[in-house]
Design an enzyme around this catalytic site. Sequence first.
Site, PDB file in Angstrom:
ATOM      1  N   SER A 172      17.306 -38.917  10.391  1.00 51.72           N
ATOM      2  CA  SER A 172      17.775 -39.151  11.752  1.00 51.72           C
ATOM      3  C   SER A 172      18.068 -37.873  12.528  1.00 51.72           C
ATOM      4  CB  SER A 172      19.014 -40.042  11.722  1.00 51.72           C
ATOM      5  OG  SER A 172      20.020 -39.473  10.910  1.00 51.72           O
ATOM      6  N   HIS A 212      14.716 -45.222  12.210  1.00 51.52           N
ATOM      7  CA  HIS A 212      13.955 -44.492  13.226  1.00 51.52           C
ATOM      8  C   HIS A 212      12.448 -44.616  13.040  1.00 51.52           C
ATOM      9  CE1 HIS A 212      17.483 -42.520  14.954  1.00 51.52           C
ATOM     10  NE2 HIS A 212      17.939 -42.478  13.717  1.00 51.52           N
ATOM     11  N   LYS A 218      17.466 -49.095  17.957  1.00 56.73           N
ATOM     12  CA  LYS A 218      16.679 -47.908  18.333  1.00 56.73           C
ATOM     13  C   LYS A 218      15.413 -48.349  19.054  1.00 56.73           C
ATOM     14  CE  LYS A 218      19.624 -45.521  15.517  1.00 56.73           C
ATOM     15  NZ  LYS A 218      20.237 -45.456  14.208  1.00 56.73           N
TER      16      LYS A 218
HETATM   17  C1  LIG Z   1      21.543 -45.328  13.644  1.00 56.36           C
HETATM   18  C2  LIG Z   1      21.378 -45.376  12.184  1.00 56.36           C
HETATM   19  C3  LIG Z   1      22.085 -46.288  11.416  1.00 56.36           C
HETATM   20  C4  LIG Z   1      23.185 -47.130  11.998  1.00 56.36           C
HETATM   21  O1  LIG Z   1      22.690 -48.202  12.704  1.00 56.36           O
HETATM   22  P1  LIG Z   1      23.643 -48.913  13.777  1.00 56.36           P
HETATM   23  O2  LIG Z   1      22.939 -50.177  14.053  1.00 56.36           O
HETATM   24  O3  LIG Z   1      23.699 -47.995  14.937  1.00 56.36           O
HETATM   25  O4  LIG Z   1      24.967 -49.099  13.121  1.00 56.36           O
HETATM   26  C5  LIG Z   1      21.801 -46.371  10.084  1.00 56.36           C
HETATM   27  N1  LIG Z   1      20.883 -45.567   9.514  1.00 56.36           N
HETATM   28  C6  LIG Z   1      20.207 -44.644  10.214  1.00 56.36           C
HETATM   29  C7  LIG Z   1      19.226 -43.776   9.525  1.00 56.36           C
HETATM   30  C8  LIG Z   1      20.446 -44.509  11.576  1.00 56.36           C
HETATM   31  O5  LIG Z   1      19.817 -43.584  12.274  1.00 56.36           O
END
Ligand SMILES: *Cc1c(COP(=O)(O)O)cnc(C)c1O
Length: 393
Positions: free
Chosen positions: A184, A212, A244
């Site tokens: 991320s 992602h 995302k």
């Molecule tokens: C954003 C993210 C999460 C968390 O997800 P949310 O739905 O925002 O709680 C988990 N793992 C990764 C790799 C992320 O980038």
Amino acid sequence: MPSASDSLNRWLGDEQLRRQAHGLQRNRLEVSNRAGCTVLVDGQKLINFSSNDYLGLAADPALADALSQACAQHGAGSGASALVSGFSSVHRQLEQQLADFLGTEAALLFPSGYQANLAIHTALAARGDCIVQDRLCHASLIDGARLSGARLLRYPHVDISALDRQLERSTAEHTLVVTDGVFSMDGDIAPLPELVEVCERHGAWLAVDDAHGVGVLGQGGQGSLSHLGVAASCVPVLVGTLGKAFGVSGAYVAGSAKLVDHLLNHARSYLYTTAMPPPLAAAGLAALQVIRNGKAQRQLLHDRIGYFKNGAAERGLVLLPSETPIQPLLIGEAPAALRVSQQLRDLGFLVVAIRPPTVPQGSSRLRITLSAVHEEEQIDQLLDGLLTCMNNR
Ligand SMILES: *Cc1c(COP(=O)(O)O)cnc(C)c1O
């Protein structure tokens, strides 16, 4: 005189001063008028290069329509946890369609990726077991491992031979190996075929968090696995988020029907939380539809990524190696990263500085994210801005 609250306030003040002295104080921006890739912050219009809305779906009218229709039909909230009475036909439909899309038997919806990641660790590992994670795994994966009570080992970033040696030495009955699909904060992609092979050889269970990757990578948008030619059946635990590329909120764990059944029986972060609001599930369904037909948008996104990378190379700006929308520019110390970010903001760009503890000490960076809705001209402007700010640093 309330001396306990005095002592709390003194301590809070000291902590705040300490954060400020190290460039680690965090403040929220108040964002309004989200339109395409621009936002309004303190009355200033900024081009947003700090969003995970990779396909521009967050503001897609199709999602808003689905959401408001579901709201009229099902109400705003789910009213209970999924196992009490919060699970509805919309949730069922989204779970089935996600499983179908990803090529798994089943999927389980969570209100957030954070909770999904707590779930997979706590329901699959406990004291006496072993969890092995890439050193750059997302914070929610680290927290899940800590909460599980299992022994947590971390291997150097994408170092498969180091992982191999750790698995060789492990005597735990169950070992869970965990990685981000796309990292991320770095944007690089995990070596999934090698991870599948090494886990298979050691009888370890592999979990991939593709927050992602899904919607962005792979011909059909199925994510990192599809991008690297790994069948969904080779990864027993697959996590993805709807916050995302999907442009909504929430997350899923996809895998076998037995995995889903186990999680919904044992994962406390599933059991003891209110189910995702039905309108969000409906928006998730609409997003999935767009993503399934989204080859052109994905192509556009990848064209923009290429355009940005070429432009950076032409200007001598050195980025971390990444072929995904996450394009980090390493700065080093936190205060320097903050200064560059502020200069960019003065020029009309929102590029947030990512600092410890989100990234390791000394690796503060600008995490530039690209979207299919960025225009080439906006990317050129950003690159020129970056060059100016990096030279004035
Ligand atoms: C954003 C993210 C999460 C968390 O997800 P949310 O739905 O925002 O709680 C988990 N793992 C990764 C790799 C992320 O980038």
